[in-house]
Design a protein around this motif. Structure first.
Motif, PDB file in Angstrom:
ATOM      1  N   UNK A  37       0.838  -1.205   0.000  1.00  0.00           N
ATOM      2  CA  UNK A  37       0.000   0.000   0.000  1.00  0.00           C
ATOM      3  C   UNK A  37       0.869   1.249   0.000  1.00  0.00           C
ATOM      4  N   UNK A  38       1.939   1.207   0.790  1.00  0.00           N
ATOM      5  CA  UNK A  38       2.836   2.358   0.896  1.00  0.00           C
ATOM      6  C   UNK A  38       3.537   2.655  -0.419  1.00  0.00           C
ATOM      7  N   UNK A  39       3.877   1.607  -1.168  1.00  0.00           N
ATOM      8  CA  UNK A  39       4.575   1.780  -2.443  1.00  0.00           C
ATOM      9  C   UNK A  39       3.653   2.286  -3.554  1.00  0.00           C
ATOM     10  N   UNK A  40       2.357   2.224  -3.345  1.00  0.00           N
ATOM     11  CA  UNK A  40       1.409   2.628  -4.374  1.00  0.00           C
ATOM     12  C   UNK A  40       1.542   4.117  -4.679  1.00  0.00           C
ATOM     13  N   UNK A  41       1.476   4.467  -5.968  1.00  0.00           N
ATOM     14  CA  UNK A  41       1.484   5.878  -6.347  1.00  0.00           C
ATOM     15  C   UNK A  41       2.672   6.254  -7.224  1.00  0.00           C
ATOM     16  N   UNK A  42       2.949   7.550  -7.261  1.00  0.00           N
ATOM     17  CA  UNK A  42       3.980   8.095  -8.153  1.00  0.00           C
ATOM     18  C   UNK A  42       5.306   8.257  -7.423  1.00  0.00           C
ATOM     19  N   UNK A  43       6.387   7.849  -8.109  1.00  0.00           N
ATOM     20  CA  UNK A  43       7.738   7.961  -7.564  1.00  0.00           C
ATOM     21  C   UNK A  43       8.688   8.513  -8.625  1.00  0.00           C
ATOM     22  N   UNK A  44       9.740   9.164  -8.150  1.00  0.00           N
ATOM     23  CA  UNK A  44      10.794   9.680  -9.023  1.00  0.00           C
ATOM     24  C   UNK A  44      12.098   8.923  -8.758  1.00  0.00           C
ATOM     25  N   UNK A  45      12.751   8.511  -9.823  1.00  0.00           N
ATOM     26  CA  UNK A  45      14.103   7.966  -9.703  1.00  0.00           C
ATOM     27  C   UNK A  45      15.044   9.162  -9.630  1.00  0.00           C
ATOM     28  N   UNK A  46      15.834   9.241  -8.565  1.00  0.00           N
ATOM     29  CA  UNK A  46      16.659  10.424  -8.309  1.00  0.00           C
ATOM     30  C   UNK A  46      18.123  10.210  -8.659  1.00  0.00           C
ATOM     31  N   UNK A  47      18.714   9.131  -8.135  1.00  0.00           N
ATOM     32  CA  UNK A  47      20.147   8.936  -8.321  1.00  0.00           C
ATOM     33  C   UNK A  47      20.504   7.474  -8.096  1.00  0.00           C
ATOM     34  N   UNK A  48      21.679   7.086  -8.590  1.00  0.00           N
ATOM     35  CA  UNK A  48      22.128   5.712  -8.395  1.00  0.00           C
ATOM     36  C   UNK A  48      23.615   5.587  -8.657  1.00  0.00           C
ATOM     37  N   UNK A  49      24.155   4.452  -8.233  1.00  0.00           N
ATOM     38  CA  UNK A  49      25.487   3.993  -8.625  1.00  0.00           C
ATOM     39  C   UNK A  49      25.326   2.562  -9.118  1.00  0.00           C
ATOM     40  N   UNK A  50      25.830   2.269 -10.292  1.00  0.00           N
ATOM     41  CA  UNK A  50      25.810   0.906 -10.810  1.00  0.00           C
ATOM     42  C   UNK A  50      27.191   0.547 -11.331  1.00  0.00           C
ATOM     43  N   UNK A  51      27.717  -0.566 -10.862  1.00  0.00           N
ATOM     44  CA  UNK A  51      29.000  -1.038 -11.356  1.00  0.00           C
ATOM     45  C   UNK A  51      28.843  -2.060 -12.478  1.00  0.00           C
ATOM     46  N   UNK A  52      27.624  -2.562 -12.653  1.00  0.00           N
ATOM     47  CA  UNK A  52      27.338  -3.437 -13.789  1.00  0.00           C
ATOM     48  C   UNK A  52      27.510  -2.603 -15.061  1.00  0.00           C
ATOM     49  N   UNK A  53      28.441  -2.956 -15.956  1.00  0.00           N
ATOM     50  CA  UNK A  53      28.741  -2.101 -17.117  1.00  0.00           C
ATOM     51  C   UNK A  53      27.525  -1.728 -17.954  1.00  0.00           C
ATOM     52  N   UNK A  54      26.660  -2.708 -18.237  1.00  0.00           N
ATOM     53  CA  UNK A  54      25.493  -2.430 -19.079  1.00  0.00           C
ATOM     54  C   UNK A  54      24.527  -1.498 -18.376  1.00  0.00           C
ATOM     55  N   UNK A  55      24.264  -1.753 -17.085  1.00  0.00           N
ATOM     56  CA  UNK A  55      23.358  -0.899 -16.333  1.00  0.00           C
ATOM     57  C   UNK A  55      23.921   0.519 -16.201  1.00  0.00           C
ATOM     58  N   UNK A  56      25.223   0.594 -15.947  1.00  0.00           N
ATOM     59  CA  UNK A  56      25.858   1.898 -15.785  1.00  0.00           C
ATOM     60  C   UNK A  56      25.709   2.734 -17.058  1.00  0.00           C
ATOM     61  N   UNK A  57      25.890   2.088 -18.198  1.00  0.00           N
ATOM     62  CA  UNK A  57      25.750   2.795 -19.473  1.00  0.00           C
ATOM     63  C   UNK A  57      24.321   3.265 -19.677  1.00  0.00           C
ATOM     64  N   UNK A  58      23.360   2.448 -19.264  1.00  0.00           N
ATOM     65  CA  UNK A  58      21.954   2.804 -19.428  1.00  0.00           C
ATOM     66  C   UNK A  58      21.572   4.009 -18.588  1.00  0.00           C
TER      67      UNK A  58
END
Length: 204
Positions: A37-58
């Motif tokens: 219920x808490x997760x329901x609704x609108x969210x914004x992706x703000x920031x991240x760190x990814x060391x997976x090469x493909x994910x990092x490029x994306x």
């Protein structure tokens, strides 16, 4: 690309606690109906760190990103609508994730490949973090999401603390910029269409 779709479920806490005593301050909980219920609704992706090469490029190509969660507690699924801005284009997609309550994960399947994410609940009531590949230092990633397009200083500092617990540095962080959003008009169109459908259903 299954990124930075994200949501999922549970606990990074044992891993964090093993690395640093201060990481015990973060609270992880299993997925329950209350969580959904808490997760329901609108969210914004703000920031991240990814060391997976493909994910990092994306993630480097994403200028702005927001999404809507619509959990179905009976089916243990979360229906998901995402709006990505890449350059001057808005890319829309809709799909769903399977909720694995027992092991606390959220799973998205693409082309016979499953992508798992682990949910770390934040001190702030309106942010959450997702961990990817926490067991693999060469691929691991962490991302933060908020119900507003920007983080407060306190929320950002907490994200920095989690990074440190995972052995990452804030210099690796990639941020989005909601000022570059190109999806507002499409979102508005979809909301108007949904409203008309709901009104039509009531009349029937």
């Amino acid at each position: 690309m299954a990124l930075p779709w994200a949501l999922a479920v549970l606990s990074l806490l044992p891993l964090l606690c093993a690395q640093s005593p201060e990481c015990a301050n973060f609270t992880a909980k299993p997925i329950t109906n209350v969580t959904l219920d808490w997760l329901s609704g609108k969210w914004f992706y703000i920031a991240s760190i990814f060391r997976h090469p493909e994910f990092n490029q994306t993630i480097k190509s994403i200028d702005s990103y927001f999404f809507y969660f619509a959990p179905n507690k009976t089916e243990d699924k979360i229906y998901f609508r995402e709006y990505q801005t890449i350059g001057d284009r808005c890319i829309y997609n809709s799909t769903h994730f399977s909720v694995h309550r027992k092991n606390g994960t959220m799973v998205r399947k693409e082309n016979d490949t499953e992508f798992h994410a682990h949910l770390l609940l934040s001190k702030s009531p309106r942010t959450f973090m997702l961990s990817f590949f926490p067991e693999d230092k060469q691929k691991m990633g962490i991302a933060i999401y908020s119900d507003k397009p920007q983080l407060s200083e306190e929320q950002l500092n907490e994200f920095h603390e989690v990074m440190e617990c995972l052995g990452m540095h804030k210099s690796e962080m990639i941020l989005t910029d909601e000022k570059k959003d190109q999806c507002g008009p499409l979102e508005k169109q979809h909301e108007e269409e949904r409203k008309k459908e709901q009104e039509g259903a009531k009349e029937e």
